[in-house]
Enzyme design. Sequence first.
Site, PDB file in Angstrom:
ATOM      1  CB  CYS A 156      -1.127  -0.496   1.358  1.00 54.75           C
ATOM      2  SG  CYS A 156      -1.976  -1.626   1.275  1.00 54.75           S
ATOM      3  CG  HIS A 157       0.583   3.755   2.232  1.00 52.76           C
ATOM      4  ND1 HIS A 157      -0.306   3.292   3.377  1.00 52.76           N
ATOM      5  CD2 HIS A 157      -0.314   4.079   1.496  1.00 52.76           C
ATOM      6  CE1 HIS A 157      -1.779   3.303   2.520  1.00 52.76           C
ATOM      7  NE2 HIS A 157      -1.555   4.474   2.023  1.00 52.76           N
ATOM      8  N   GLY A 158       4.563   0.710   1.083  1.00 51.15           N
ATOM      9  CA  GLY A 158       5.815   0.335   0.719  1.00 51.15           C
ATOM     10  C   GLY A 158       6.331   1.292   1.692  1.00 51.15           C
ATOM     11  N   PRO A 171       6.939   4.043   5.945  1.00 52.30           N
ATOM     12  CG  PRO A 171       5.009   4.313   4.607  1.00 52.30           C
ATOM     13  CD  PRO A 171       6.464   4.054   5.023  1.00 52.30           C
TER      14      PRO A 171
ATOM     15  CE1 TYR B 292      -3.965   7.199   0.246  1.00 55.16           C
ATOM     16  CE2 TYR B 292      -3.661   6.694  -1.642  1.00 55.16           C
ATOM     17  CZ  TYR B 292      -4.006   5.986  -0.329  1.00 55.16           C
ATOM     18  OH  TYR B 292      -3.335   4.972  -0.213  1.00 55.16           O
TER      19      TYR B 292
END
Lengths: 192, 417
Positions: A156-158, A171, B292
Site C-alpha cells: 500500500c505505502h511501501g 512509513p 491522499y
Amino acid sequence: MAHAGGITAHEHAGAGEPGEGHDATRRDFLYLAATALGAVGAAAAVWPFIHSMNPAADVLALSTTDVDLGPVAEGQAITVVWRGKPIFVRHRGKQEIEELAKTDIATLPDPQADAKRVKKPEWLIMVGVCTHLGCVPLGQKPTDSRGEFGGWFCPCHGSHYDGSGRIRKGPAPKNLAVPPYEFTTDSTIRIG
Amino acid sequence: MSAPEFRNGLVRWIDHRMGIFSFMHHELHEYPTPKNLNYFWNFGSLAGFMLVVMIVTGIFLAMNYTPHVDHAFDSVERIMRDVNYGWMLRFLHANGASFFFIAVYIHLFRGLYYGSYKEPRELLWMLGLVILVLMMATAFMGYVLPWGQMSFWGATVITNLFSAIPWVGESIVTLLWGGFSVDNPTLNRFFSLHYLLPFAIVGVVVLHLWALHTHGSNNPVGIDTKGKQDSLPFHPYYTAKDLFGLGIFVLFYFGFTFFAPDFFGEPDNYIPANPMVTPAHIVPEWYLLPYYAILRSVPDKLGGVLLMFGAIGVLFILPWLDRSPVRSARFRPIYKQVYWLLVADCLVLGWIGANPPDGMFIVIGRAATVYYFAHFLVLLPLLSVFERPLPLPASISEPVLKGGGAAGGTVKPMEKA
C-alpha cells in the site's frame, strides 16, 4: 424595588455593585450550579450511546484461536484468523535466526531484539497488519515479494519488514505486533 | 419586504397564519441578485440539485440493500440484475457522487477566484467547508457499503488514520470498528451514518443559504451592489439561467451514467471483500486523491494525517490569511496568477494520489504539498501587503454597460448607497 432598603443593608456581602448585588450573586450561583449539573448529566447520558459502538460481548467472545503447528515445515508460513485479523505464523530455520540476532538494534526505527519477539525462536507469530494504515503485507506465499530485508513488504505505502517482522524502511512507525499467545503443547498455540 | 398580494384565497389564509408564501416570494422571487453573475454562479444550485438526486436515489437503493457482510455484495448485485431499474438507481447514485463533487469543487474554486470568502461572507464560506467535510465523510462511508475489495480496504486505511492520534488512537479505532478489524458492526454503523449525514448536510445547506441571503451573492467584479440598478429579481432571471445550466450539467451527468457508468469506479470493487488479501494498489475515489497525496507525502504517520486534515483546515482561516480588501481576482494581477498555480497544484496532487508512492512521484508529491500550504500561509499574506490592485469600477453597472449604449438609456442614474 420595594425591598431595596433591606437589600442595601446586606450590601457589604455583594461585589460592591449598587442595588441588587446580593441577590444577583445568589442567583448566579444557583444558575451556574444548575447548568453545571445539567451539563454533567447530559455528558453522562451520552456515554451509553458511545459505548454501544465499542466491541459487543459476542465480538469479544471470539477472542481466542487455537493453531496446530505440527504440519508447518521449516521455511513454511501459514496465515490464521484471530479477531478478524490475519495472524502470520512462520517456521524459521537456524541460519535465519542467527542472522537476525546479529542485527544492530540501535539502527532500527522501533528497536527490539529478535529474541524479545518470540517464545520459541523457530516460531515467529505476529499480527499480519501493517502498522502504518492496516494493509496486509506480502511475504506469506513463496511467490510474494518479501521486500528489501527478506521479511514482508506492504504494497500500500511501501513499508519493508525484516525476518523478525521489524520495520526497516517506509512509513510504518512500529514493528508488526506480536499477539498474546501461549504454547498449550509443544506443537499447538492458543492466540488471545 | 412588504407582503405580496396573493390572488388565491387559500394561499392568503395560510400566509396570514404562517408567512411561508411571503417568505418564498421574498427569498426566491424578488430576492435581489447582482445582474452581472456569470455561469460560475450556477454551481451552487447545481450542487443543491445533486444533493436532492443523491437523497432520492439513496432512499430507493436502501429499500433493496442489506447491510450485512454476508449479503451486502450480493444485495448490490441483485440491485444491478434483478431489481427493476436498480441498475439505473445505483449508477445515478454512484456517478452522482462524482458529479456532486465536481459541482462543489467548481463552486469552491469560484469562491477562491472572486474572493467570495471575504468580509462579510466569512461564515457563509465556513459553512460551505462544513458541508464539504460532511460530504467527504458521507461519500467515504457510502463507498464502503457495496463491500467489495476497495470498499473494505479503503475503510481499513481511512479508519486507521485515527490510530495516529497519540495515546487514545487505538481505542478510537476500536470504537469506530465496533471490533478488532473492519467487520459487520462497522458495515452496520456506516450504513446508519451514511443514511443520516445527508440530512445533516441539508441542515447546514439551510444555514449556508441563510448566510448567503443576509448579504446576497458576491459577483464577478467583487464590489457591493449600490442600488436597484445593479441587481435583478432572482425569478425569472436566475431561475431561468440556472435551469439552462442544469440542462447542460445533466447532459454530462447522464452521459457518464448511461454510457460510461464505471468510468469513475475501480474494477477491484467488483471483487467481494477479503480481509486476508490487500489489493496491490489501493486508491480512493478521485475527489479524495489530492488529500491522499498529501497524506503519503509526509514520511511520518501522525504528521501525514495532520497535514491531510490541515489541507481543509487552512481553508477555514483563509478569510484572515488573505487581507487584501479587493475581492475579485480580476483586479488583482498577481493573485490571478498564483490562483491558477494553485489550481494546477491541486491537479498535480490528484495525479500523484492516483500513482504508487515511489521514485519521482514522492518528490513531486512533496513539492506540490509544500506549495499548497505555501500558497495559503505565505503567498496570500504577502500579497495582501505587496500587491497593487487595479482600479475598481465605480459600480456593477459601469463595466456591464460599457459599449452597450442602447441599454444605458433604460437605466436610472446611480443612486448613492
